[in-house]
Design a protein around this motif. Sequence first.
Motif, PDB file in Angstrom:
ATOM      1  N   MET A  84      28.244  40.248  36.169  1.00  0.00           N
ATOM      2  CA  MET A  84      28.356  41.614  36.635  1.00  0.00           C
ATOM      3  C   MET A  84      29.326  42.781  35.458  1.00  0.00           C
ATOM      4  O   MET A  84      29.506  43.348  35.703  1.00  0.00           O
ATOM      5  N   ASN A  85      30.169  41.422  34.400  1.00  0.00           N
ATOM      6  CA  ASN A  85      31.070  42.329  33.712  1.00  0.00           C
ATOM      7  C   ASN A  85      30.056  42.780  32.754  1.00  0.00           C
ATOM      8  O   ASN A  85      30.152  44.248  32.685  1.00  0.00           O
ATOM      9  N   LYS A  86      28.832  42.509  32.036  1.00  0.00           N
ATOM     10  CA  LYS A  86      27.328  43.259  31.937  1.00  0.00           C
ATOM     11  C   LYS A  86      27.303  44.192  32.607  1.00  0.00           C
ATOM     12  O   LYS A  86      26.357  45.564  31.464  1.00  0.00           O
ATOM     13  N   ALA A  87      27.639  44.520  33.750  1.00  0.00           N
ATOM     14  CA  ALA A  87      26.886  45.538  34.571  1.00  0.00           C
ATOM     15  C   ALA A  87      27.371  46.802  34.968  1.00  0.00           C
ATOM     16  O   ALA A  87      27.463  47.229  35.447  1.00  0.00           O
ATOM     17  N   ASN A  88      28.654  45.863  33.858  1.00  0.00           N
ATOM     18  CA  ASN A  88      30.087  46.975  34.379  1.00  0.00           C
ATOM     19  C   ASN A  88      30.320  47.464  35.967  1.00  0.00           C
ATOM     20  O   ASN A  88      30.698  48.229  36.349  1.00  0.00           O
ATOM     21  N   VAL A  89      30.689  46.278  36.373  1.00  0.00           N
ATOM     22  CA  VAL A  89      30.792  46.243  38.012  1.00  0.00           C
ATOM     23  C   VAL A  89      32.450  45.649  37.814  1.00  0.00           C
ATOM     24  O   VAL A  89      33.391  44.516  36.861  1.00  0.00           O
ATOM     25  N   PRO A  90      33.108  46.709  38.244  1.00  0.00           N
ATOM     26  CA  PRO A  90      34.492  46.697  38.315  1.00  0.00           C
ATOM     27  C   PRO A  90      35.598  45.226  38.733  1.00  0.00           C
ATOM     28  O   PRO A  90      35.073  45.017  39.785  1.00  0.00           O
ATOM     29  N   HIS A  91      36.472  45.125  38.447  1.00  0.00           N
ATOM     30  CA  HIS A  91      36.631  43.817  38.728  1.00  0.00           C
ATOM     31  C   HIS A  91      37.358  43.585  40.059  1.00  0.00           C
ATOM     32  O   HIS A  91      37.367  42.521  40.793  1.00  0.00           O
ATOM     33  N   THR A  92      37.768  45.021  40.894  1.00  0.00           N
ATOM     34  CA  THR A  92      37.871  44.961  42.216  1.00  0.00           C
ATOM     35  C   THR A  92      36.782  44.553  42.582  1.00  0.00           C
ATOM     36  O   THR A  92      37.208  43.684  44.150  1.00  0.00           O
ATOM     37  N   VAL A  93      36.329  44.894  42.600  1.00  0.00           N
ATOM     38  CA  VAL A  93      34.607  44.451  43.469  1.00  0.00           C
ATOM     39  C   VAL A  93      33.956  43.012  43.127  1.00  0.00           C
ATOM     40  O   VAL A  93      33.356  42.450  43.572  1.00  0.00           O
ATOM     41  N   GLN A  94      33.940  43.109  41.398  1.00  0.00           N
ATOM     42  CA  GLN A  94      33.728  41.502  41.838  1.00  0.00           C
ATOM     43  C   GLN A  94      34.874  40.705  42.308  1.00  0.00           C
ATOM     44  O   GLN A  94      33.814  39.264  42.884  1.00  0.00           O
ATOM     45  N   ASN A  95      35.394  40.952  42.648  1.00  0.00           N
ATOM     46  CA  ASN A  95      37.077  39.552  43.523  1.00  0.00           C
ATOM     47  C   ASN A  95      36.509  39.921  44.048  1.00  0.00           C
ATOM     48  O   ASN A  95      36.138  38.873  45.539  1.00  0.00           O
ATOM     49  N   LYS A  96      36.265  40.877  44.791  1.00  0.00           N
ATOM     50  CA  LYS A  96      35.909  41.085  46.717  1.00  0.00           C
ATOM     51  C   LYS A  96      34.223  40.362  46.676  1.00  0.00           C
ATOM     52  O   LYS A  96      33.865  39.879  47.633  1.00  0.00           O
ATOM     53  N   LEU A  97      33.544  40.523  46.239  1.00  0.00           N
ATOM     54  CA  LEU A  97      31.967  39.907  46.118  1.00  0.00           C
ATOM     55  C   LEU A  97      31.776  38.520  46.005  1.00  0.00           C
ATOM     56  O   LEU A  97      31.470  37.647  46.552  1.00  0.00           O
ATOM     57  N   ILE A  98      32.422  38.174  44.957  1.00  0.00           N
ATOM     58  CA  ILE A  98      32.894  36.170  44.834  1.00  0.00           C
ATOM     59  C   ILE A  98      33.879  35.679  45.960  1.00  0.00           C
ATOM     60  O   ILE A  98      33.278  35.189  46.534  1.00  0.00           O
ATOM     61  N   ASN A  99      34.775  36.804  46.856  1.00  0.00           N
ATOM     62  CA  ASN A  99      35.211  35.982  47.649  1.00  0.00           C
ATOM     63  C   ASN A  99      34.045  36.102  48.431  1.00  0.00           C
ATOM     64  O   ASN A  99      34.574  35.117  49.687  1.00  0.00           O
ATOM     65  N   ARG A 100      33.671  37.183  48.927  1.00  0.00           N
ATOM     66  CA  ARG A 100      33.053  36.863  49.870  1.00  0.00           C
ATOM     67  C   ARG A 100      31.631  35.566  49.914  1.00  0.00           C
ATOM     68  O   ARG A 100      30.792  34.968  51.094  1.00  0.00           O
ATOM     69  N   MET A 101      30.700  35.454  48.685  1.00  0.00           N
ATOM     70  CA  MET A 101      30.458  34.391  48.360  1.00  0.00           C
ATOM     71  C   MET A 101      30.733  32.769  48.738  1.00  0.00           C
ATOM     72  O   MET A 101      30.088  31.435  48.302  1.00  0.00           O
ATOM     73  N   THR A 102      32.025  32.246  48.169  1.00  0.00           N
ATOM     74  CA  THR A 102      33.234  31.129  48.121  1.00  0.00           C
ATOM     75  C   THR A 102      32.599  30.103  48.970  1.00  0.00           C
ATOM     76  O   THR A 102      32.073  29.622  49.368  1.00  0.00           O
ATOM     77  N   HIS A 103      32.118  30.805  50.351  1.00  0.00           N
ATOM     78  CA  HIS A 103      31.915  29.168  51.737  1.00  0.00           C
ATOM     79  C   HIS A 103      29.916  28.456  51.109  1.00  0.00           C
ATOM     80  O   HIS A 103      29.691  27.915  51.550  1.00  0.00           O
ATOM     81  N   THR A 104      29.506  29.376  50.281  1.00  0.00           N
ATOM     82  CA  THR A 104      28.023  28.629  49.855  1.00  0.00           C
ATOM     83  C   THR A 104      28.257  27.293  48.941  1.00  0.00           C
ATOM     84  O   THR A 104      28.061  26.789  48.390  1.00  0.00           O
ATOM     85  N   ARG A 105      29.842  27.686  48.497  1.00  0.00           N
ATOM     86  CA  ARG A 105      30.436  25.927  47.139  1.00  0.00           C
ATOM     87  C   ARG A 105      29.961  25.245  48.127  1.00  0.00           C
ATOM     88  O   ARG A 105      29.211  24.099  47.669  1.00  0.00           O
ATOM     89  N   GLU A 106      30.573  24.659  49.168  1.00  0.00           N
ATOM     90  CA  GLU A 106      30.416  23.820  49.790  1.00  0.00           C
ATOM     91  C   GLU A 106      28.938  23.840  50.393  1.00  0.00           C
ATOM     92  O   GLU A 106      28.634  22.029  50.085  1.00  0.00           O
ATOM     93  N   GLN A 107      28.705  24.604  50.837  1.00  0.00           N
ATOM     94  CA  GLN A 107      26.544  24.332  50.203  1.00  0.00           C
ATOM     95  C   GLN A 107      25.993  23.896  49.529  1.00  0.00           C
ATOM     96  O   GLN A 107      24.449  23.281  49.596  1.00  0.00           O
ATOM     97  N   MET A 108      26.391  23.662  47.856  1.00  0.00           N
ATOM     98  CA  MET A 108      25.909  23.531  47.180  1.00  0.00           C
ATOM     99  C   MET A 108      26.187  21.962  46.816  1.00  0.00           C
ATOM    100  O   MET A 108      25.277  21.098  45.785  1.00  0.00           O
ATOM    101  N   LEU A 109      27.462  21.805  46.588  1.00  0.00           N
ATOM    102  CA  LEU A 109      28.110  20.590  46.199  1.00  0.00           C
ATOM    103  C   LEU A 109      27.845  19.371  46.892  1.00  0.00           C
ATOM    104  O   LEU A 109      27.985  19.366  48.261  1.00  0.00           O
ATOM    105  N   TYR A 110      27.680  18.511  46.089  1.00  0.00           N
ATOM    106  CA  TYR A 110      27.525  17.003  46.942  1.00  0.00           C
ATOM    107  C   TYR A 110      26.750  16.363  47.545  1.00  0.00           C
ATOM    108  O   TYR A 110      26.565  16.352  48.869  1.00  0.00           O
ATOM    109  N   LEU A 111      25.801  17.638  47.668  1.00  0.00           N
ATOM    110  CA  LEU A 111      24.015  17.030  48.608  1.00  0.00           C
ATOM    111  C   LEU A 111      23.524  16.159  48.109  1.00  0.00           C
ATOM    112  O   LEU A 111      22.868  16.450  46.780  1.00  0.00           O
TER     113      LEU A 111
END
Length: 111
Positions: A84-111
Amino acid sequence: MGGQAKINEIVENFVYEIEYNDTILPYFADTDIDRFMEKFAEQLCVFSGGPCSYSGDTMEQVHGGMNITEADFNLTVDLFINAMNKANVPHTVQNKLINRMTHTREQMLYL
């Protein structure tokens, strides 16, 4: 976030980051990269609030049996941030996007 062109740029950057990371690359050994890029772009479009839908497999189906560690998951997030940094995505936008993606974490670990 910048539309489909920006999403595609992030996805391409992310694949580049993975390609040059000896720790994360083995997780993608059997991956159809073109399909990954297409489905990850769909996911990013959804997470960014775009007018699209995700048509791929569930995170559990994709990541089941991979035994992804916390450290490797966190490293992958770092690679995504680099993309995202290389694509010049502003950090505020990055934070919002990562926050929306956090629920996928538990769907990927320990399976």
